[in-house]
Write an enzyme that holds these catalytic residues in place. Structure first.
Site, PDB file in Angstrom:
ATOM      1  CE1 TYR A 141      -3.618  -2.469   0.452  1.00 40.98           C
ATOM      2  CE2 TYR A 141      -4.643  -0.515   1.365  1.00 40.98           C
ATOM      3  CZ  TYR A 141      -4.749  -1.780   0.850  1.00 40.98           C
ATOM      4  OH  TYR A 141      -5.989  -2.356   0.749  1.00 40.98           O
ATOM      5  CE  LYS A 192       1.615 -17.512  -3.460  1.00 38.34           C
ATOM      6  NZ  LYS A 192       0.653 -18.635  -3.563  1.00 38.34           N
ATOM      7  CG  ASP A 224      -2.291 -20.026  -2.116  1.00 38.44           C
ATOM      8  OD1 ASP A 224      -1.681 -20.035  -1.020  1.00 38.44           O
ATOM      9  OD2 ASP A 224      -1.873 -20.666  -3.110  1.00 38.44           O
ATOM     10  CG  ASP A 248      -8.111  -4.567   1.672  1.00 36.14           C
ATOM     11  OD1 ASP A 248      -9.035  -4.107   2.372  1.00 36.14           O
ATOM     12  OD2 ASP A 248      -8.091  -4.487   0.432  1.00 36.14           O
ATOM     13  CG  ASP A 252     -13.705  -6.916   2.511  1.00 43.47           C
ATOM     14  OD1 ASP A 252     -13.418  -6.183   3.481  1.00 43.47           O
ATOM     15  OD2 ASP A 252     -14.221  -6.484   1.459  1.00 43.47           O
TER      16      ASP A 252
HETATM   17  C1  IPM Z   1     -10.311  -1.167   4.312  1.00 40.16           C
HETATM   18  C2  IPM Z   1     -10.621  -0.514   2.996  1.00 40.16           C
HETATM   19  C3  IPM Z   1      -9.479   0.428   2.650  1.00 40.16           C
HETATM   20  C4  IPM Z   1      -8.215  -0.393   2.507  1.00 40.16           C
HETATM   21  C5  IPM Z   1      -9.717   1.301   1.393  1.00 40.16           C
HETATM   22  C6  IPM Z   1     -11.009   2.088   1.482  1.00 40.16           C
HETATM   23  C7  IPM Z   1      -8.560   2.199   1.106  1.00 40.16           C
HETATM   24  O1  IPM Z   1     -10.824  -1.480   2.017  1.00 40.16           O
HETATM   25  O2  IPM Z   1     -10.186  -0.433   5.303  1.00 40.16           O
HETATM   26  O3  IPM Z   1     -10.216  -2.390   4.351  1.00 40.16           O
HETATM   27  O4  IPM Z   1      -7.935  -0.943   1.443  1.00 40.16           O
HETATM   28  O5  IPM Z   1      -7.494  -0.501   3.493  1.00 40.16           O
HETATM   29 MG    MG Z   2     -10.895  -3.460   2.757  1.00 38.69          MG
END
Ligand code: IPM
Ligand code: MG
Length: 357
Positions: A141, A192, A224, A248, A252
């Site tokens: 990032y 990885k 993975d 990230d 999710d």
């Molecule tokens: C998160 C979001 C952020 C990230 C974005 C909005 C920049 O997806 O907080 O997980 O990628 O960190």
């Molecule tokens: Mg995110």
């Protein structure tokens, strides 16, 4: 003692959900005499519209002053075509890096009341309680160099750099080992290392830390495989530690195991325990302004804020108990609706939590 809380509603559903969390915070502020003072500032697209930058100086100054920050969400289609430096997301990333909020804690806990909202079978997810510790201010990032360059053959090439120093790995590792020690003593480091040198070093440093934490059982997993194991048998995990981008993605995925990403809070801390708290979900532009978003992730983020940055465990517990109570009452926003439950709006959900408090 007075403490300054900075609210950064941001974009999309951000203002709607932060408004509910603010009301909840105001209520516990009175009830537990917490001495909280609230201030607000612009970030993301809202800041771009008003001041032509996603992170105005004033916002950053207020953020530095604050004891803790509660953020809604940033981004939306309106700003998607802007160049990278002017994207709403830069506001969020700028706050994370300016305040050195390197430790991102993302718990994925399945509320028993929501077992049927998960897309996985109830027996796979019931009792799920994992914590993802994501490195937040390094990795791909933020790595340099980055950009889009013109090659000699006339083609353009996009590139980013995935880099971690030993000290960056060690400090996030320590946060994860400490967390594992407070929980079930199991830590899985995700990398990885079969392909990327940076994660070979990552693995080495994590392994090295076991000397400081002999009571924690460390294991390693390729990313993975981790993505697969999270949907195959998620309860094998206790604490997961990983870099910025893998974290990230996996957070999710883990969020969805619990039924809705609309339920999951997060904390981003620096070494002074100053923190920014935000729901794991995004700005959901598709439902913004309709009053139907789930405010619970933000309300639970406020609870995390009370616990981690303000040391107000009792008030944090009260909020979490209130959330559990409204779920018991069968109240659901659209994202967690299932048979036999009652659909409520963002505001009604907030009202119900206030009533339970
Ligand atoms: C998160 C979001 C952020 C990230 C974005 C909005 C920049 O997806 O907080 O997980 O990628 O960190
Ligand atoms: Mg995110």
């Amino acid at each position: 003692m007075s403490r300054n809380i900075l609210l950064l509603p941001g974009d999309g559903i951000g203002p709607e959900i932060v408004a509910e969390a603010e009301r909840v915070l105001a209520r516990v502020n009175d009830r537990f005499s917490l001495g909280l003072n609230f201030d607000q500032a612009l970030v993301g697209g809202a800041a771009l519209d008003a001041c032509d930058t996603p992170l105005p100086e004033d916002t950053l100054a207020k953020a530095r002053q604050a004891d803790a920050i509660l953020l809604g969400a940033v981004g939306g289609p309106k700003w998607d075509a802007l160049p990278m430096a002017k994207r709403p997301e830069k506001g969020l990333l700028g706050l994370r890096s300016s305040l050195e909020l390197f430790a991102n804690l993302r718990p994925a806990i399945l509320y028993p009341q929501l077992a049927s909202a998960s897309s996985l079978k109830p027996d796979v997810v019931s009792g799920l309680d994992i914590l993802i510790v994501r490195e937040l201010t390094g990795g791909i990032y933020f790595g340099q160099p980055r950009g889009v360059r013109h090659l000699e053959n006339g083609e353009r090439q996009g590139y980013n750099t995935y880099a971690y120093t030993e000290s960056e790995i060690r400090r996030i590792g320590r946060v994860a080992f400490e967390a594992a020690r407070q929980r079930n003593g199991k830590l899985c480091s995700v990398d990885k290392a079969n392909v990327l040198e940076v994660t070979v070093l990552w693995r080495e440093v994590m392994e090295d830390l076991t000397r400081e934490y002999p009571d924690v059982a460390l294991s390693h997993m390729y990313v993975d495989n981790a993505a697969m194991q999270l949907v195959r048998a998620p309860k094998q995990f206790d604490v997961i530690v990983t870099g910025n981008m893998f974290g990230d993605i996996l957070s999710d995925e883990a969020a969805m195991l619990t039924g809705s990403i609309g339920m999951l809070p997060s904390a981003s801390l620096n070494s002074q325990k100053q923190g920014m708290y935000e729901p794991c979900h995004g700005s959901a532009p598709d439902i913004a302004g309709q009053g139907i978003a789930n405010p619970l992730a933000t309300i639970l983020s406020a609870a995390m804020m009370l616990r981690y940055s303000l040391g107000e465990e009792e008030a944090a517990n009260a909020i979490e108990a209130a959330v559990s109570q409204v779920l018991d009452q069968g109240l659901r926003t659209a994202d967690i609706l299932s048979e036999g439950t009652r659909k409520v709006s963002t505001r009604e959900m907030g009202e119900a939590v206030l009533a339970a408090l």
